[in-house]
Design a protein around this motif. Structure first.
Motif, short mmCIF file in Angstrom:
data_model
loop_
_atom_site.label_atom_id
_atom_site.label_comp_id
_atom_site.label_asym_id
_atom_site.label_seq_id
_atom_site.Cartn_x
_atom_site.Cartn_y
_atom_site.Cartn_z
N THR A 73 0.60 2.28 12.67
CA THR A 73 -0.16 3.25 11.86
C THR A 73 0.71 3.97 10.83
O THR A 73 0.19 4.61 9.92
CB THR A 73 -0.84 4.32 12.74
N HIS A 76 1.05 0.68 8.39
CA HIS A 76 -0.21 -0.09 8.31
C HIS A 76 0.02 -1.58 8.53
O HIS A 76 -0.88 -2.39 8.33
CB HIS A 76 -0.95 0.15 7.00
N PRO B 248 -6.36 7.81 6.63
CA PRO B 248 -6.08 7.98 5.21
C PRO B 248 -7.35 8.48 4.50
O PRO B 248 -8.45 8.05 4.82
CB PRO B 248 -5.75 6.56 4.72
N ASP B 289 -10.64 6.06 4.89
CA ASP B 289 -10.49 4.67 5.34
C ASP B 289 -10.79 4.66 6.84
O ASP B 289 -10.44 5.58 7.55
CB ASP B 289 -9.08 4.16 5.07
N GLY B 293 -4.28 5.99 10.31
CA GLY B 293 -3.11 5.70 9.49
C GLY B 293 -2.36 6.96 9.09
O GLY B 293 -2.97 7.99 8.81
N TYR B 294 -1.05 6.84 9.09
CA TYR B 294 -0.17 7.93 8.68
C TYR B 294 0.57 7.57 7.39
O TYR B 294 1.59 8.17 7.07
CB TYR B 294 0.86 8.21 9.78
N GLY B 295 0.09 6.56 6.67
CA GLY B 295 0.85 6.00 5.55
C GLY B 295 0.64 6.72 4.23
O GLY B 295 1.27 6.36 3.24
N ARG B 297 -1.65 6.34 2.24
CA ARG B 297 -2.29 5.42 1.30
C ARG B 297 -3.38 4.69 2.07
O ARG B 297 -3.38 4.67 3.30
CB ARG B 297 -1.27 4.43 0.71
N SER B 299 -6.80 1.48 1.53
CA SER B 299 -7.12 0.16 1.02
C SER B 299 -7.89 0.27 -0.30
O SER B 299 -8.71 1.18 -0.49
CB SER B 299 -7.94 -0.62 2.03
N PHE B 300 -7.67 -0.70 -1.20
CA PHE B 300 -8.20 -0.55 -2.55
C PHE B 300 -9.72 -0.69 -2.60
O PHE B 300 -10.37 -0.11 -3.48
CB PHE B 300 -7.55 -1.54 -3.51
#
Lengths: 98, 406
Positions: A73, A76, B248, B289, B293-295, B297, B299-300
């Protein structure tokens, strides 16, 4: 966009799938005996690790079967995917929820 | 309308002190909520021996990544009360903080595209009025009067059937809000410490007594967590499990345009929300999303969907360009309402779970969290938002009720 490998159909775009949250959450064995706190844990509390996470996905526009994915996570990155009747694979450096 | 000039870039507004060895209160997270909490601890409760610890830089997380929408037109009584308290505070803060952060009450339109949307909207208008929140139901022609560039033709795929309008809603310049709060908190003696990551908690039995950080050990009488997307990671280090999932949440801006968009438009059904910042860029966002997620960002295809919705609603945007997209990490609770209150660990308090809607609540989150930390008891406004509600079942289910999907 994530590239996720369905164990039955192979690698496909994320848009073919739907997300199902944390994997390996069994229904309580003796539901009648649960306290309110234990019910809260089962219904509302899920792991939320920053790192490898075992989670469910369903291949909605493909075979429509549920399966599990091990995904980081923080980055990703999809580490691996496996059928729901298989145990979580042991990967080096993969901690996270168990 | 003409583009409004931004205020001059400010000089240094706060000190950058070395952390002391102990404080009465340590707040973890110098975003909007952490800074507002420190400000109200000092202003309302006279507690100034306070440090706000920030692992990155001040207001560099979701405070720098939101779409700056401020509104209080929530369905449920508990939500309307806390968000309306926030809106009333917003109305006084530019003067109180002596800082023009461009709070612009240009209104928010929540569009209805289906019969169910119409029923939900009318119900929410009535609920808002009963709670003293300004709200109107507009038919499509009235919607077009408020926002002439909206396509209200009956021949689109999802025609606009009407909308709710809250005239007192609006936007503000998010960075300046944070700087305004930081300056005042600093003036009253609060230490704002950047580049200071909390790596663990010091405990004495069931009590927290301090934090371990990358800049050493800091003792604290009371500790408040205001760490948004990283709340569960942080709380776990203190042995507290939170019912939140981090996702996200993406947003985007176009290049600068002449002022064409006079209000804020949100559409739940085709799913986009759009305003035009003072400088001229179109600011858009939509839902999270789906995956954890911790990013910072996402998904497009999520961006593509919200742009498709925006062009459907605003044909004039068809030739605008995306200048920049980004993502933040939002912590979402099972009922899409925040958690503000005590934890099973004594002297440890948590403000989290704001999901996609934290910016608008900044002053009220700070007001109620400061009260909770100062007195050890929740303020009446945040009492319903306790962690215990997931055990008692007294949820405040704003999923789909809050005029926006999450």
């Amino acid at each position: 966009m994530l590239l996720i490998t369905c164990p039955w159909c192979g690698p496909r775009d994320e848009t073919e799938y739907h997300y199902g949250g944390q994997a390996h959450v069994p229904y309580p064995e003796t539901p009648a005996d649960l306290t309110d706190g234990q019910w809260a844990e089962y219904v509302f509390y899920r792991d939320n690790p920053k790192g490898p996470f075992a989670e469910r996905w369903v291949h909605s526009t493909g075979c429509r079967r549920w399966f599990n994915v091990l995904r980081d996570t923080a980055t990703h990155e999809v580490l691996t995917s496996y059928r729901i009747d298989e145990p979580r694979p042991e990967l080096p450096h993969a901690g996270g929820n168990r | 309308m003409t583009a409004q000039p931004l205020p001059e870039h400010p000089d240094f507004l706060w000190r950058n002190p070395e952390p002391r060895t102990s404080y009465d209160v340590v707040i973890v997270g110098a975003g909007g909520h952490g800074l507002a909490t420190a400000y109200y601890l000092a202003k309302n409760h006279g507690i100034t021996n306070v440090a706000v610890l920030e692992k990155g830089w001040l207001a560099g997380g979701n405070m720098a990544r939101n779409t700056t929408i401020i509104r209080s037109n929530y369905l449920w009584d508990e939500s309307a009360a806390i968000y309306e308290h926030a809106l009333k505070l917003w109305e006084g803060l530019p003067e109180e903080l002596d800082y023009d952060f461009l709070f612009s009450q240009r209104g928010v339109l929540n569009l209805a595209h289906t019969l169910q949307d119409v029923r939900e909207g009318v119900r929410r208008v009535n609920a808002n009025r009963l709670n003293g929140v300004d709200a109107q139901w507009l038919d499509p022609d009235e919607v077009a009067e408020v926002c002439p560039i909206l396509n209200v033709s009956p021949h689109t795929r999802y025609p606009v059937l009407g909308g709710t309008f809250q005239p007192r809603a609006g936007i503000a310049k998010h960075d300046h809000v944070a700087w305004a709060l930081a300056r005042r908190a600093d003036e009253m003696g609060v230490d704002l410490i950047q580049g200071c990551e909390v790596t663990g908690f010091l405990k004495d039995g069931d009590r927290v007594v301090g934090v371990e950080t990358n800049r050493g050990r800091i003792l604290a009488g009371r500790i408040g967590l205001a760490a948004a997307g990283h709340s569960s990671v942080l709380a776990e280090r203190a042995g507290v499990r939170l019912p939140v999932q981090s996702h996200p949440l993406q947003a985007l801006v176009s290049e600068l345009h002449e002022p064409v968009h006079p209000t804020v438009v949100m559409s739940n059904h085709v799913h986009v929300y759009v305003s035009q910042a003072h400088k001229g860029e179109l600011v858009m966002g939509a839902g999270v999303d789906s995956y954890n997620g911790y990013g910072q960002r996402g998904s497009f295809h999520v961006i593509e969907q919200q742009m498709a919705a925006a062009v459907e609603l605003f044909p004039v945007f068809a030739r605008a360009h995306v200048l920049r997209t980004w993502g933040g990490i939002v912590d979402v609770t099972p009922d899409a309402s925040p958690i503000i209150g005590t934890t099973p660990v004594e002297n440890l308090y948590v403000n989290c779970g704001w999901g996609t809607g934290g910016f608008k609540a900044t002053p009220a989150a700070g007001w109620t969290f400061a009260h909770t930390i100062a007195t050890g008891e929740p303020h009446p406004l945040n009492a319903p938002f306790a962690l215990e509600r997931f055990t008692t079942g007294a949820l405040i289910d704003e999923h789909g009720a809050a005029a926006v999907a999450h």
